[in-house]
Design a protein around this motif. Structure first.
Motif, PDB file in Angstrom:
ATOM      1  N   ILE A  24     -21.031  18.160 -87.377  1.00 37.95           N
ATOM      2  CA  ILE A  24     -20.407  17.008 -88.026  1.00 37.95           C
ATOM      3  C   ILE A  24     -19.255  17.497 -88.894  1.00 37.95           C
ATOM      4  N   TYR A  25     -18.099  16.858 -88.745  1.00 38.76           N
ATOM      5  CA  TYR A  25     -16.946  17.167 -89.580  1.00 38.76           C
ATOM      6  C   TYR A  25     -16.271  15.858 -89.968  1.00 38.76           C
ATOM      7  N   THR A  26     -15.382  15.902 -90.944  1.00 41.68           N
ATOM      8  CA  THR A  26     -14.638  14.705 -91.331  1.00 41.68           C
ATOM      9  C   THR A  26     -13.268  14.726 -90.660  1.00 41.68           C
ATOM     10  N   GLY A  27     -12.843  13.568 -90.193  1.00 37.60           N
ATOM     11  CA  GLY A  27     -11.557  13.492 -89.514  1.00 37.60           C
ATOM     12  C   GLY A  27     -11.222  12.065 -89.150  1.00 37.60           C
ATOM     13  N   ARG A  28     -10.463  11.919 -88.086  1.00 40.78           N
ATOM     14  CA  ARG A  28      -9.970  10.605 -87.671  1.00 40.78           C
ATOM     15  C   ARG A  28     -10.029  10.474 -86.153  1.00 40.78           C
ATOM     16  N   ILE A  29     -10.392   9.274 -85.699  1.00 47.84           N
ATOM     17  CA  ILE A  29     -10.338   8.925 -84.280  1.00 47.84           C
ATOM     18  C   ILE A  29      -9.522   7.640 -84.179  1.00 47.84           C
ATOM     19  N   ASP A  30      -8.512   7.637 -83.333  1.00 45.32           N
ATOM     20  CA  ASP A  30      -7.575   6.519 -83.299  1.00 45.32           C
ATOM     21  C   ASP A  30      -8.038   5.319 -82.487  1.00 45.32           C
ATOM     22  N   SER A  31      -8.944   5.496 -81.567  1.00 44.63           N
ATOM     23  CA  SER A  31      -9.377   4.369 -80.728  1.00 44.63           C
ATOM     24  C   SER A  31     -10.893   4.297 -80.693  1.00 44.63           C
ATOM     25  N   VAL A  32     -11.438   3.444 -81.571  1.00 46.63           N
ATOM     26  CA  VAL A  32     -12.882   3.233 -81.637  1.00 46.63           C
ATOM     27  C   VAL A  32     -13.130   1.734 -81.560  1.00 46.63           C
ATOM     28  N   LYS A  33     -14.044   1.320 -80.693  1.00 47.54           N
ATOM     29  CA  LYS A  33     -14.362  -0.101 -80.568  1.00 47.54           C
ATOM     30  C   LYS A  33     -15.482  -0.482 -81.532  1.00 47.54           C
ATOM     31  N   ASP A  34     -15.306  -1.638 -82.190  1.00 50.70           N
ATOM     32  CA  ASP A  34     -16.392  -2.143 -83.013  1.00 50.70           C
ATOM     33  C   ASP A  34     -17.386  -2.886 -82.128  1.00 50.70           C
ATOM     34  N   GLY A  35     -18.362  -3.539 -82.726  1.00 48.54           N
ATOM     35  CA  GLY A  35     -19.394  -4.205 -81.942  1.00 48.54           C
ATOM     36  C   GLY A  35     -18.893  -5.354 -81.098  1.00 48.54           C
ATOM     37  N   ASP A  36     -17.690  -5.871 -81.409  1.00 48.09           N
ATOM     38  CA  ASP A  36     -17.110  -6.961 -80.640  1.00 48.09           C
ATOM     39  C   ASP A  36     -16.008  -6.497 -79.698  1.00 48.09           C
ATOM     40  N   GLY A  37     -15.842  -5.182 -79.594  1.00 48.57           N
ATOM     41  CA  GLY A  37     -14.850  -4.644 -78.675  1.00 48.57           C
ATOM     42  C   GLY A  37     -13.452  -4.518 -79.242  1.00 48.57           C
ATOM     43  N   VAL A  38     -13.271  -4.786 -80.545  1.00 50.01           N
ATOM     44  CA  VAL A  38     -11.954  -4.646 -81.163  1.00 50.01           C
ATOM     45  C   VAL A  38     -11.661  -3.157 -81.366  1.00 50.01           C
ATOM     46  N   ILE A  39     -10.482  -2.716 -80.955  1.00 50.94           N
ATOM     47  CA  ILE A  39     -10.115  -1.307 -81.083  1.00 50.94           C
ATOM     48  C   ILE A  39      -9.596  -1.045 -82.491  1.00 50.94           C
ATOM     49  N   CYS A  40     -10.234  -0.102 -83.183  1.00 48.13           N
ATOM     50  CA  CYS A  40      -9.941   0.212 -84.576  1.00 48.13           C
ATOM     51  C   CYS A  40      -9.631   1.696 -84.735  1.00 48.13           C
ATOM     52  N   THR A  41      -9.193   2.053 -85.924  1.00 50.97           N
ATOM     53  CA  THR A  41      -9.056   3.457 -86.314  1.00 50.97           C
ATOM     54  C   THR A  41     -10.258   3.818 -87.176  1.00 50.97           C
ATOM     55  N   TYR A  42     -10.832   4.977 -86.913  1.00 49.12           N
ATOM     56  CA  TYR A  42     -12.010   5.430 -87.664  1.00 49.12           C
ATOM     57  C   TYR A  42     -11.682   6.683 -88.443  1.00 49.12           C
ATOM     58  N   ILE A  43     -12.107   6.718 -89.718  1.00 46.38           N
ATOM     59  CA  ILE A  43     -12.067   7.950 -90.507  1.00 46.38           C
ATOM     60  C   ILE A  43     -13.458   8.188 -91.087  1.00 46.38           C
ATOM     61  N   GLY A  44     -13.821   9.457 -91.198  1.00 43.77           N
ATOM     62  CA  GLY A  44     -15.134   9.777 -91.762  1.00 43.77           C
ATOM     63  C   GLY A  44     -15.789  10.894 -90.998  1.00 43.77           C
ATOM     64  N   GLU A  45     -17.110  10.881 -90.993  1.00 41.20           N
ATOM     65  CA  GLU A  45     -17.873  11.947 -90.347  1.00 41.20           C
ATOM     66  C   GLU A  45     -17.910  11.723 -88.836  1.00 41.20           C
TER      67      GLU A  45
END
Length: 562
Positions: A24-45
């Motif tokens: 586990i590391y901290t960073g960023r992922i640019d394309s993450v879908k939420d529970g409704d399929g909306v594409i978001c940016t994620y930061i964290g573990e």
């Protein structure tokens, strides 16, 4: 034994890369879908290139939601979380991206608590409107079904309706305390049509009573001692304090309490909050947690500051936030670590929207010792490099993120900038990043005026390192020449596995009495940004013994100082 050692060492070589990917590391992922399929940016573990642990979803512009702070596993929201909307929020536990269990919500002019299964309302909802109307109703697959009890905003009429598929089924029943009258029927063309109800209602219970005097108003089921018992409503004469829910021998034990602009939903014992309780103050804050005798003690409570949209999920001890937790700010900055007395305290990680992180020790909500940093891919780099090569390479590689090095302490230095009339705003902080042998490092953030819009669309950051200050001109030249000689000898490895490169000196004419030299990265080795390293001798006060030798690392090569 030797054969075994050879085999085991080979096994380590094979497994190690796989093992590192699973860390586990901290960073960023640019394309993450939420529970409704909306594409978001994620930061964290992050683990296995998926959100895993404590993190933050940042929604794209134009979406109703804008931030989700909470716990994630296997790429989805799993565990406690707070999702913020424009003027609204949902707070509770998520399961594979969907709310699941008892949640709190703010929607429109209503605050409430409801049961949700896989993102769909199923069960009893308790709601309070901004004008203090209190409602209890049941939903099935997100549609109102069954009994609906509520008291109007003035606290003088008690309603009971029966709902089918979200619509009122048949007649309703209502009790008006002002004339102690019970009405059965429905409205048609603004006229009351009398008609008996076809469902069982507490309003027709033989023990249902009401009263109204100069101190209070009450409606509900009363026991033989003439004390409110079971379901009832109680309100002070001025309407500022209200109770609606379950009573026992005249004591309120569960439901909704309204006082001093606060809406409380939960259980009480002898006038003290008990168990899982919800507090909402319009425009102020929201708090959910476990209470014991009116004191918050919880391993993982929820808090939302509605004035600035900051959030906290974590431990609480004797009414103060304490223990492991996560928090986020309106600027989409995430904090992961330990808290005490409502502030960061201990080992914590600050994650920026870019995915860069600063790890260190915090005390009384302030960073007191920065230890290391990491980029969006989780690669660690030191904030106190041991060599000039390591330090300048780090600054070049992360030139777009210089502001992450800002400490909370404003810079003590004053500079005379070239064309100060072009500067709209300037902020300078001491830097957490320290180059070897430097006396003082800082980051300057500058916004420049634009002749078109008044401001440029981008801010610029500059890293300034002071190597010698308060010396005469001859001493300054000596240090300056030594610095330039050192810069010429640097062997910079800008990316792992690449051949080290040397800086090249560029001759440039400045309209200044100061001495400058600019060093560039060879064109075939340059990163995405054009970065220059500028050695300078400056004299801010015009005094003969107040020369300084500084190193300026920035994008571009235009004149910076006067």
């Amino acid at each position: 034994m030797k054969k075994f050692l050879k085999k085991s060492s080979l096994l380590v070589i094979i497994i190690s890369p796989l093992f590192s990917l699973s860390q586990i590391y901290t960073g960023r992922i640019d394309s993450v879908k939420d529970g409704d399929g909306v594409i978001c940016t994620y930061i964290g573990e992050i683990k296995n290139n998926k959100p895993n642990g404590r993190g933050l979803l940042i929604y794209p512009e134009g979406k109703n939601a804008f931030r989700h702070t909470g716990y994630f596993s296997n790429g989805m929201a799993n565990g406690k979380g707070i999702i913020l909307f424009n003027g609204a929020f949902n707070c509770g536990t998520f399961l594979t991206g969907k709310l699941d269990g008892k949640i709190a919500f703010r929607s429109g002019s209503t605050f409430g608590v409801e049961m949700v299964v896989s993102g769909i309302s199923n069960g009893i909802t308790t709601a309070v409107t901004d004008n203090n109307m209190v409602l209890f109703f049941r939903k099935k697959t997100d549609i109102e079904q069954g009994s609906k009890l509520y008291v109007d905003a003035n606290g003088l009429t008690f309603y009971h309706k029966y709902m089918q598929n979200g619509m009122q089924a048949g007649s309703q029943i209502q009790y008006e305390v002002k004339n102690s009258s019970l009405y059965e029927g429905y409205w048609k063309d603004d006229k009351w049509i009398k008609q008996p109800i076809t469902f069982k209602s507490m309003l027709k219970d033989k023990n249902f009573k009401s009263f109204k005097n100069d101190k209070a108003v009450g409606m509900g089921i009363f026991n033989q001692n003439n004390a409110m018992s079971d379901t009832g409503f109680l309100m002070s004469a001025d309407g500022n304090e209200r109770y609606f829910g379950k009573f026992s021998d005249g004591n309120f034990i569960s439901g909704v309490q309204i006082f001093d602009g606060v809406r409380f939903i939960g259980k009480m014992k002898e006038g003290k909050a008990q168990g899982d309780c919800f507090f909402f103050k319009e425009g102020g804050s929201f708090l959910r947690g476990n209470y014991i005798d009116n004191v918050l003690n919880d391993s993982s409570c929820f808090f939302l500051n509605l004035e600035n949209n900051t959030t906290y999920i974590g431990g609480a001890v004797n009414g103060a936030f304490e223990g492991k937790g996560i928090s986020s700010t309106m600027d989409n900055i995430l904090f992961i670590g330990t808290f005490k007395n409502n502030g960061l305290n201990g080992e914590c990680t600050k994650v920026y929207p870019s995915g860069y992180s600063i790890m260190g020790r915090w005390q009384k909500d302030s960073l007191v010792a920065a230890e290391k940093a990491s980029d969006p891919n989780g690669k660690i780099f030191s904030l106190t490099p041991k060599t000039m090569e390591e330090g300048i390479a780090a600054l070049i590689n992360h030139i777009k993120q210089l502001r992450i090095y800002n400490s909370s302490e404003p810079s003590e230095k004053k500079y005379s900038f070239h064309r100060p009339e072009d500067i709209a705003e300037k902020v300078a902080y001491k830097s957490l990043f320290r180059l070897p042998s430097s006396e003082y490092d800082e980051i300057i953030t500058r916004m420049e005026k634009s002749y078109v819009s008044g401001f440029s669309p981008f801010q610029s950051e500059y890293f300034i390192s002071t190597y010698k200050s308060g010396v005469d001109s001859m001493t300054a030249i000596k240090y300056f020449d030594g610095m330039c000689g050192q810069l010429k000898q640097l062997q910079l490895t800008l990316k792992p596995g690449t051949t080290p490169v040397k800086l090249s000196e560029k001759n440039v004419s400045y309209k200044s009495s100061y001495i400058f030299k600019i060093f560039e990265i060879p064109e075939n080795a340059r990163p995405d940004e054009f970065v220059t390293i500028q050695a300078c001798i400056i004299n801010e006060n015009g005094q003969p013994d107040d020369f300084s030798v500084v190193l300026l690392i920035r994008t571009g090569d235009v004149q910076f100082f006067k």
